[in-house]
Motif scaffolding. Structure first.
Motif, PDB file in Angstrom:
ATOM      1  N   ASN A 109       0.835  -1.194   0.000  1.00 33.55           N
ATOM      2  CA  ASN A 109       0.000   0.000   0.000  1.00 33.55           C
ATOM      3  C   ASN A 109       0.876   1.252   0.000  1.00 33.55           C
ATOM      4  O   ASN A 109       1.695   1.440   0.895  1.00 33.55           O
ATOM      5  CB  ASN A 109      -0.925  -0.005   1.226  1.00 33.55           C
ATOM      6  N   LYS A 110       0.718   2.103  -1.001  1.00 34.22           N
ATOM      7  CA  LYS A 110       1.590   3.257  -1.179  1.00 34.22           C
ATOM      8  C   LYS A 110       1.546   4.204   0.020  1.00 34.22           C
ATOM      9  O   LYS A 110       2.580   4.698   0.481  1.00 34.22           O
ATOM     10  CB  LYS A 110       1.206   4.011  -2.449  1.00 34.22           C
ATOM     11  N   THR A 111       0.356   4.443   0.543  1.00 31.99           N
ATOM     12  CA  THR A 111       0.226   5.354   1.686  1.00 31.99           C
ATOM     13  C   THR A 111       0.926   4.795   2.917  1.00 31.99           C
ATOM     14  O   THR A 111       1.624   5.508   3.631  1.00 31.99           O
ATOM     15  CB  THR A 111      -1.257   5.612   2.004  1.00 31.99           C
ATOM     16  N   GLU A 156       4.758   5.019   2.512  1.00 36.01           N
ATOM     17  CA  GLU A 156       5.287   6.351   2.778  1.00 36.01           C
ATOM     18  C   GLU A 156       5.346   6.644   4.270  1.00 36.01           C
ATOM     19  O   GLU A 156       6.305   7.255   4.762  1.00 36.01           O
ATOM     20  CB  GLU A 156       4.439   7.401   2.062  1.00 36.01           C
ATOM     21  N   GLU A 157       4.336   6.203   5.017  1.00 43.24           N
ATOM     22  CA  GLU A 157       4.319   6.420   6.468  1.00 43.24           C
ATOM     23  C   GLU A 157       5.432   5.618   7.150  1.00 43.24           C
ATOM     24  O   GLU A 157       6.139   6.122   8.022  1.00 43.24           O
ATOM     25  CB  GLU A 157       2.955   6.023   7.038  1.00 43.24           C
ATOM     26  N   LYS A 158       5.611   4.379   6.723  1.00 38.36           N
ATOM     27  CA  LYS A 158       6.657   3.548   7.325  1.00 38.36           C
ATOM     28  C   LYS A 158       8.047   4.074   6.979  1.00 38.36           C
ATOM     29  O   LYS A 158       8.948   4.039   7.826  1.00 38.36           O
ATOM     30  CB  LYS A 158       6.509   2.096   6.862  1.00 38.36           C
ATOM     31  N   VAL A 159       8.215   4.546   5.758  1.00 33.07           N
ATOM     32  CA  VAL A 159       9.500   5.126   5.362  1.00 33.07           C
ATOM     33  C   VAL A 159       9.830   6.312   6.259  1.00 33.07           C
ATOM     34  O   VAL A 159      10.955   6.450   6.751  1.00 33.07           O
ATOM     35  CB  VAL A 159       9.475   5.552   3.879  1.00 33.07           C
ATOM     36  N   LEU A 204      12.640  11.345  -2.112  1.00 26.64           N
ATOM     37  CA  LEU A 204      11.812  12.106  -3.046  1.00 26.64           C
ATOM     38  C   LEU A 204      10.591  11.309  -3.462  1.00 26.64           C
ATOM     39  O   LEU A 204       9.496  11.855  -3.603  1.00 26.64           O
ATOM     40  CB  LEU A 204      12.629  12.488  -4.291  1.00 26.64           C
ATOM     41  N   GLU A 205      10.789  10.028  -3.682  1.00 23.39           N
ATOM     42  CA  GLU A 205       9.708   9.126  -4.063  1.00 23.39           C
ATOM     43  C   GLU A 205       9.823   7.857  -3.223  1.00 23.39           C
ATOM     44  O   GLU A 205      10.381   6.858  -3.668  1.00 23.39           O
ATOM     45  CB  GLU A 205       9.789   8.785  -5.561  1.00 23.39           C
ATOM     46  N   PRO A 206       9.325   7.878  -1.995  1.00 17.33           N
ATOM     47  CA  PRO A 206       9.487   6.733  -1.084  1.00 17.33           C
ATOM     48  C   PRO A 206       8.858   5.464  -1.650  1.00 17.33           C
ATOM     49  O   PRO A 206       7.758   5.486  -2.193  1.00 17.33           O
ATOM     50  CB  PRO A 206       8.757   7.187   0.185  1.00 17.33           C
TER      51      PRO A 206
END
Length: 221
Positions: free
Chosen positions: A136-138, A141-144, A175-177
């Motif tokens: 899941n992209k969202t 990003e949160e985990k990154v 920039l793009e996680p």
């Protein structure tokens, strides 16, 4: 010695703030600015500097962090984890890979790292493994962002030791996680554990005691 270390820390912070600023500018140019970056004095979403905005945490974010850390908190010692079989434990001196592929091996090794005050290396490696399973992209990003704050930021007490090249790679990747944002860093920490801590673990009294306990016959009922 103390003043030299402090000065080095200040220089590191300056370098990371400059790198973070350039990343933020790039995101502005691409129209991909983080929602919490408006009027911010720094690259707040990845915790690259100490500013007042870092103290503003929503309740939801706190809950997410707690849940994330709970999932990555693998069992931390041999007594609490699945106890290894004698054959499993005897295989660990063959290679570091044998340790890391065994749930019990990771638990025992992590307990040893704790005695050396380097448990964050295993915690980071585990967090990266969990990240790579996420689609899941969202959520990615949160985990990154959380992994960056917990293990990459120079302000974190759990900061892992990475060279400047790998840190530059991470800053570009932010920039793009993606689920592979920290692949280079994870490999570097894996190699560090393999070369540094693993030999001491195999020669430690903790490992010897574990083998002894596994070799002893179980008590008669």
């Amino acid at each position: 010695m103390g003043s030299e270390r402090l000065e080095m820390r200040k220089r590191q912070m300056q370098v990371h703030q400059e790198a973070a600023a350039s990343v933020l500018q790039a995101r502005h140019r691409m129209g991909n600015t983080p929602t919490n970056a408006s009027n911010a004095c720094c690259f707040c979403w990845c915790c690259c500097c100490s500013c007042s905005c870092l103290t503003v945490r929503s309740e939801d974010e706190t809950i997410q962090r707690s849940t994330f850390e709970h999932r990555t908190e693998e069992t931390t010692n041999c007594e609490e984890s699945l106890k290894p079989t004698l054959d499993d434990a005897r295989s660990w001196p063959m290679s570091f890979e044998k340790v890391m592929k065994s749930a019990a091996g990771r638990g025992c090794f992590r307990q040893f790292l704790r005695t050396e005050f380097s448990e964050e290396n295993m915690m980071f490696w585990l967090a990266c493994e969990e990240l790579k399973k996420e689609t899941n992209k969202t959520v990615v990003e949160e985990k990154v962002r959380q992994i960056y704050e917990d293990f990459i930021s120079i302000l974190s007490p759990k900061e892992v030791s990475l060279d400047s090249r790998v840190r530059e790679v991470i800053n570009r990747n932010m920039l793009e996680p993606t689920s592979h944002t920290f692949d280079d860093a994870q490999q570097q920490i894996y190699t560090l554990m393999q070369r540094d801590s693993y030999p001491r673990f195999i020669n430690s009294s903790e490992y010897a005691d574990l083998l002894k306990s596994l070799e002893e016959p179980p008590p008669e009922p």
